[in-house]
Design an enzyme around this catalytic site. Structure first.
Site, PDB file in Angstrom:
ATOM      1  N   HIS A   3       0.856  -1.321  -0.073  1.00 20.38           N
ATOM      2  CA  HIS A   3       0.011   0.027   0.184  1.00 20.38           C
ATOM      3  C   HIS A   3       0.898   1.206   0.084  1.00 20.38           C
ATOM      4  O   HIS A   3       1.207   1.846   0.952  1.00 20.38           O
ATOM      5  CB  HIS A   3      -0.798  -0.047   1.348  1.00 20.38           C
ATOM      6  CG  HIS A   3      -2.114  -0.976   1.303  1.00 20.38           C
ATOM      7  ND1 HIS A   3      -2.802  -1.511   2.016  1.00 20.38           N
ATOM      8  CD2 HIS A   3      -2.562  -1.710   0.208  1.00 20.38           C
ATOM      9  CE1 HIS A   3      -3.599  -2.395   1.673  1.00 20.38           C
ATOM     10  NE2 HIS A   3      -3.517  -2.022   0.316  1.00 20.38           N
ATOM     11  N   HIS A  29     -10.066  -4.054   5.050  1.00 14.92           N
ATOM     12  CA  HIS A  29      -8.734  -4.144   4.728  1.00 14.92           C
ATOM     13  C   HIS A  29      -8.425  -5.466   3.954  1.00 14.92           C
ATOM     14  O   HIS A  29      -8.872  -6.445   4.212  1.00 14.92           O
ATOM     15  CB  HIS A  29      -8.038  -4.096   5.900  1.00 14.92           C
ATOM     16  CG  HIS A  29      -6.430  -3.889   5.563  1.00 14.92           C
ATOM     17  ND1 HIS A  29      -5.553  -4.895   5.218  1.00 14.92           N
ATOM     18  CD2 HIS A  29      -5.513  -2.699   5.343  1.00 14.92           C
ATOM     19  CE1 HIS A  29      -4.455  -4.310   4.939  1.00 14.92           C
ATOM     20  NE2 HIS A  29      -4.317  -3.183   5.179  1.00 14.92           N
ATOM     21  N   GLU A  58      -5.866  -7.699   4.015  1.00 18.41           N
ATOM     22  CA  GLU A  58      -5.410  -8.766   4.931  1.00 18.41           C
ATOM     23  C   GLU A  58      -6.771  -9.217   5.522  1.00 18.41           C
ATOM     24  O   GLU A  58      -6.658 -10.541   5.550  1.00 18.41           O
ATOM     25  CB  GLU A  58      -4.386  -8.146   5.711  1.00 18.41           C
ATOM     26  CG  GLU A  58      -4.011  -9.341   6.546  1.00 18.41           C
ATOM     27  CD  GLU A  58      -2.825  -8.594   7.671  1.00 18.41           C
ATOM     28  OE1 GLU A  58      -2.179  -7.768   7.412  1.00 18.41           O
ATOM     29  OE2 GLU A  58      -2.884  -9.314   8.737  1.00 18.41           O
ATOM     30  N   THR A  70      -2.147  -7.856  11.246  1.00 25.11           N
ATOM     31  CA  THR A  70      -0.707  -7.693  11.350  1.00 25.11           C
ATOM     32  C   THR A  70      -0.192  -6.290  11.743  1.00 25.11           C
ATOM     33  O   THR A  70       0.852  -5.917  12.292  1.00 25.11           O
ATOM     34  CB  THR A  70       0.320  -8.384  10.446  1.00 25.11           C
ATOM     35  OG1 THR A  70      -0.279  -7.366   9.135  1.00 25.11           O
ATOM     36  CG2 THR A  70       0.057  -9.679  10.321  1.00 25.11           C
ATOM     37  N   SER A  91      -2.432   2.767   3.662  1.00 21.27           N
ATOM     38  CA  SER A  91      -1.343   2.045   4.342  1.00 21.27           C
ATOM     39  C   SER A  91      -1.759   1.925   5.931  1.00 21.27           C
ATOM     40  O   SER A  91      -1.675   2.835   6.525  1.00 21.27           O
ATOM     41  CB  SER A  91      -0.039   2.461   4.240  1.00 21.27           C
ATOM     42  OG  SER A  91       0.870   2.056   5.318  1.00 21.27           O
ATOM     43  N   SER A 129       5.501   0.260   4.251  1.00 26.46           N
ATOM     44  CA  SER A 129       5.339   0.152   2.800  1.00 26.46           C
ATOM     45  C   SER A 129       6.169   1.543   1.962  1.00 26.46           C
ATOM     46  O   SER A 129       5.844   1.479   1.008  1.00 26.46           O
ATOM     47  CB  SER A 129       4.022   0.122   2.352  1.00 26.46           C
ATOM     48  OG  SER A 129       3.308   0.977   3.277  1.00 26.46           O
TER      49      SER A 129
END
Ligand code: SF4
Length: 522
Positions: free
Chosen positions: A256, A339, A341, A379, A437, A481
């Site tokens: 991201h 998100h 993830e 995470t 992000s 990132s």
């Protein structure tokens, strides 16, 4: 770590004092008048002086000005665009001006140009950065093409000698385009009017720029920037590009960050939202955030060649979700809705996994068996925030099972600890990272929780001048990132606002590396 002092590249002996005034230099009477009109509604407008037309007058004026007690110098006027994509009225903010036309007048760097151009764009003005050359005669078609080929964006007849008079004090150049290769001197009247309108509108920004100038300290948080999972994901795409050539399809943003994605796009990566945008039989890379089994199944059904850039620490959470679900547990996934993830982890055991974002979500949880509840985490959460929700789960379900080791990854945790340390010493913190992000947004929140204002920026162009007025210590970090080069760019841009001393506060060092998938290993 030893402090580093950064000054504008052409620095001499003179530093701006906080109370030294801004001096605006305008070569022509008509330019000075437009600027004064633009400034007249300000409570304490800066001085605008007319410096005269052409290199000779500019050099003479520079000689007189070089020891004047101004704090910052802004050179503003019109100029000739050299690039075919410029239009009359566009503003060019000089990253450097040169070559000077007199003895001892070389190139002058204007390092704050990205910040200034960003501020002008936010004011609704068409501004871009570029190199400005000062010439001693009007340039016509062939001359323009030659200068453009040398990398100059705009030509004028005064900026380089004038800028040399700043002698290390902050200096900036804003030129409004009056004529272009498509609309050369024949169109100069209409183009000139458009340019003067833009100059007038830009004038108040000059004063905000001056108010943001000053001597300051930058405290770098360590660690910051790329984590091992991001480095691995980027390297995977780079290797596939090298081996197979473009296009290389990547499902979702590989990480991201707009800079990383833009760079890979320029090299031939094609980012798609879903697999139906990937041609049959093509290679597709899965992003660092992971995918659900349904996406893997679709890729297999379509005959796509998959290279998986999922971070191993995300894969670990997926494995935990499968294991808890297989053992009959209801899995409470602490994370943020939407998100990528989280979508991927929820997809591992959709019948058994429930997203909980707050303690209120925990209160509303209805597990099949309150003795068989487990929790996992995204995470990239805030350590403090996730601990609150985990605490609520432990209170409501005393037998709740936790993940084998922390799900919030080492990189997220380390960057939060480090930024908290610099926030404690800073007037404000700049966090390099993109708005999507998660770990970068959490760094901003960490600072705010510690009572220090913090701003998320993709690059120096996002720094707002008002943030910097009166600020002497800036904390600086980057999300996992965000590329390290962005941090360097930000420091360089800040050094254009006055001398900057840079030091680092390292709370821990990182040495983690992840291996590459077999498809891209040597
Ligand atoms: S932030 Fe953590 S989980 Fe995400 S890619 Fe980096 S190391 Fe992996």
């Amino acid at each position: 770590m030893t402090d580093t002092i950064l000054r504008p590249r052409d620095a001499g002996a003179e530093d701006a004092g906080a109370s030294d005034p801004l001096l605006i230099c305008a070569p022509l009477r008509i330019e000075a008048r437009a600027l004064r009109r633009g400034l007249r509604d300000l409570p304490d407008p800066p001085a605008v002086i007319r410096t005269g037309y052409g290199t000779t007058r500019a050099a003479q004026q520079a000689g007189r000005l070089s020891h004047d007690p101004f704090g910052q110098m802004m050179i503003m006027g019109v100029g000739g665009g050299l690039s075919t994509d410029l239009s009359p009225g566009d503003l060019v903010v000089g990253t450097e001006v040169g070559p000077g036309m007199g003895p001892g007048m070389g190139t002058v760097t204007c390092a704050s140009a990205p910040i200034l151009a960003g501020e002008l764009r936010r004011a609704g003005l068409p501004a871009r950065t570029g190199r400005i050359t000062t010439v001693d005669h009007l340039v016509r078609r062939a001359g323009r093409a030659k200068l453009a080929a040398e990398g100059w964006l705009l030509a004028d007849m005064e900026s380089a000698p004038l800028a040399a008079a700043a002698h290390g004090r902050p200096v900036a150049v804003i030129r409004a385009v009056s004529d272009t290769p498509h609309r050369p001197l024949a169109g100069i009247v209409s183009g000139g009017l458009a340019a003067l309108r833009s100059l007038r509108a830009a004038a108040p920004v000059a004063q905000r720029w001056a108010a943001a100038c000053g001597t300051r300290q930058v405290l770098l948080a360590g660690p910051r920037s790329f984590c091992a999972g991001v480095e691995r994901a980027i390297e995977i795409v780079e290797r596939v590009l090298e081996r197979q050539g473009p296009p290389v399809y990547v499902r979702k943003q590989i990480v991201h960050n707009t800079r990383v994605v833009g760079d890979l796009e320029r090299r031939g990566a094609v980012f798609v939202d879903e697999l139906d945008q990937v041609p049959d039989g093509a290679t597709v890379v899965f992003s660092a955030h992971g995918v659900s089994p349904a996406v893997r199944e679709e890729a297999a059904r379509r005959g796509l060649a998959v290279i998986d850039a999922t971070c191993p620490l995300v894969s670990k959470v997926h494995a935990e979700a499968r294991r808890f679900a297989a053992d009959g547990y209801t899995v409470a996934l602490i994370g943020h809705a939407g998100h990528e993830e989280v979508e991927g982890t929820l997809g591992e055991a959709p019948g058994s996994t429930v997203l909980v974002q707050t303690a209120a979500d925990v209160a509303a949880l209805r597990p099949r068996d309150s003795e068989r509840v487990a929790y996992l985490m995204q995470t990239t959460l805030s350590v403090d925030e996730a601990a609150e929700v985990a605490g609520a789960l432990r209170e409501r379900f005393p037998a709740v099972r936790a993940p084998g080791s922390d799900d919030i990854c080492y990189a997220t945790t380390n960057r939060q600890v480090a930024v908290r340390a610099v926030a404690a010493e800073s007037d404000l913190v700049l966090v390099a990272g993109s708005t999507n992000s998660s770990n970068s947004v959490r760094l901003v929140e960490t600072c705010e929780r510690a009572g220090t204002p913090a701003y998320l920026i993709d690059g120096a162009e996002d720094i707002q001048l008002d943030w910097l007025a009166g600020v002497s210590t800036i904390g600086l970090t980057a999300g996992a990132s965000a590329p390290p080069a962005v941090v360097e760019e930000i420091i360089a841009a800040l050094s254009g606002l006055g001398p900057v001393s840079v030091s680092e506060r390292v709370t821990t060092t990182e040495s983690i590396r992840f291996g590459l998938p077999k498809e891209v290993r040597q």
